[in-house]
Scaffold this active site. Structure first.
Site, PDB file in Angstrom:
ATOM      1  N   SER A   1       9.697  25.240   1.838  1.00 30.06           N
ATOM      2  CA  SER A   1       8.737  26.143   2.493  1.00 30.06           C
ATOM      3  C   SER A   1       7.512  25.326   2.883  1.00 30.06           C
ATOM      4  O   SER A   1       6.738  24.895   2.015  1.00 30.06           O
ATOM      5  CB  SER A   1       8.340  27.278   1.542  1.00 30.06           C
ATOM      6  OG  SER A   1       9.446  28.104   1.282  1.00 30.06           O
TER       7      SER A   1
ATOM      8  N   LYS B   1       9.694  32.994   6.692  1.00 35.66           N
ATOM      9  CA  LYS B   1       9.522  32.840   5.242  1.00 35.66           C
ATOM     10  C   LYS B   1       8.107  33.244   4.839  1.00 35.66           C
ATOM     11  O   LYS B   1       7.899  33.875   3.791  1.00 35.66           O
ATOM     12  CB  LYS B   1       9.798  31.393   4.825  1.00 35.66           C
ATOM     13  CG  LYS B   1       9.576  31.119   3.335  1.00 35.66           C
ATOM     14  CD  LYS B   1      10.470  31.962   2.441  1.00 35.66           C
ATOM     15  CE  LYS B   1      10.157  31.795   0.957  1.00 35.66           C
ATOM     16  NZ  LYS B   1      10.565  30.500   0.400  1.00 35.66           N
TER      17      LYS B   1
ATOM     18  N   LYS C   1       0.134  28.899  -2.636  1.00 39.67           N
ATOM     19  CA  LYS C   1       0.354  27.936  -1.545  1.00 39.67           C
ATOM     20  C   LYS C   1       0.902  28.649  -0.312  1.00 39.67           C
ATOM     21  O   LYS C   1       0.438  28.411   0.816  1.00 39.67           O
ATOM     22  CB  LYS C   1       1.325  26.852  -2.009  1.00 39.67           C
ATOM     23  CG  LYS C   1       1.713  25.835  -0.935  1.00 39.67           C
ATOM     24  CD  LYS C   1       3.015  25.122  -1.261  1.00 39.67           C
ATOM     25  CE  LYS C   1       4.214  26.009  -0.995  1.00 39.67           C
ATOM     26  NZ  LYS C   1       5.524  25.312  -1.095  1.00 39.67           N
TER      27      LYS C   1
END
Length: 294
Positions: free
Chosen positions: A97, A171, A239
């Site tokens: 990711s 995502k 994050k």
């Protein structure tokens, strides 16, 4: 099953069960991990263990990366020499990711070498990785994605969502929904319990209604059991939320719900909760309410 050689770089929490799924499907897989012990554990499943990432990449026609962040992916691909070790026509499937602009940059740099790239982050956690039920969000050329569908099939369900970088955007959207839903469930449990109700009974009562979700099923159970051993850490959730808001700013969007949840995760991580499962946000909200009553 196939004479295609697969390299899998990054065999941590998610990478190891994904590599096992590929091995179980009959593919020849060479694995590498920075902490070699995590790669060695796959030898019993039939994996070839490489001493370096470049060694794993040599001769590979398909290379998977499942690494911590964009910096790690860039370093492995272009700093350590992996991209130069791949033969033209090879496909890099990045399941990490990372920010969409970095994914597009990687695709462009690999294309200069004749190497094809798919940004294909996943959702479903360790449970989905082990079961082969991951949601795989793929960005890139449709023909390239179609060429590796048989390899991706043991891992889960792949959906082509758009051009390079679109997989990462999907995502990020997924992570928004996960984070906001975790926060909503935690706050609802606090509310019900404060009024004398049972968290466990509350969760059971709303199962199957409009609030049903995988988050309620799995993370709601974690909250009841107070099992916060990490599947996905709060630090990684933060994050991802930072990346969501960076993308939003680049698109001139204001996302107030995401901003509010991001602030709570930031405080939770700052106070030492970074390595807890992201469902551990419940503990942070409990602590805030205890302080408020003091």
């Amino acid at each position: 099953m196939t004479d295609r050689k697969i390299a899998f770089l990054g065999t941590g929490l998610m990478g190891a069960p994904m590599a096992r799924r590929l091995l179980g499907a009959g593919f020849a897989v060479t694995v590498w991990n920075r902490d070699r012990s995590k790669a060695d554990a796959l030898a019993a499943d039939g994996a070839t263990v490489a001493a370096t990432a470049v060694e794993a990449a040599n001769g590979a026609s398909i290379l998977f990366t499942m690494l911590t962040n964009a910096g790690a992916v860039s370093e492995i691909l272009f700093g350590s020499g992996v991209a130069d070790a791949l033969k033209p026509g090879a496909v890099v499937v990045d399941n990490s990711s990372i920010p969409p602009p970095i994914a597009r940059e990687h695709a462009a740099k690999l294309a200069e070498r004749g190497i094809r790239h798919i940004d294909a982050p996943v959702s479903g956690g360790v449970v989905g990785a082990a079961a082969g039920t991951l949601a795989i969000m793929a960005g890139g050329d449709a023909e390239v994605i179609d060429s590796v569908r048989d390899v991706l099939a043991p891992l889960g369900r792949v959906t082509h969502v758009g051009p390079s970088g679109a997989g990462q955007l999907a995502k990020l959207g997924n992570q928004q929904i996960v984070a906001v839903t975790i926060g909503a469930i935690a706050e609802a449990m606090l509310l019900v319990e404060a009024g004398g109700g049972s968290r466990e009974a509350f969760r059971a009562a709303i199962r199957g209604g409009f609030a049903e979700s995988r988050i309620l099923e799995l993370h709601g159970q974690r909250m009841i059991e107070r099992n916060f051993e990490p599947g996905g850490t709060a630090r990684n959730q933060l994050k991802d939320l930072d990346a969501v808001l960076d993308a939003a700013r680049s698109l001139s969007l204001h996302l107030p719900l995401t901003e509010a949840v991001r602030a709570e995760f930031a405080e939770f991580v700052e106070k030492g909760g970074g390595e807890s499962d992201h469902s551990g946000l419940l503990v942070h909200l409990e602590d805030k309410n205890a302080r408020g009553k003091a």
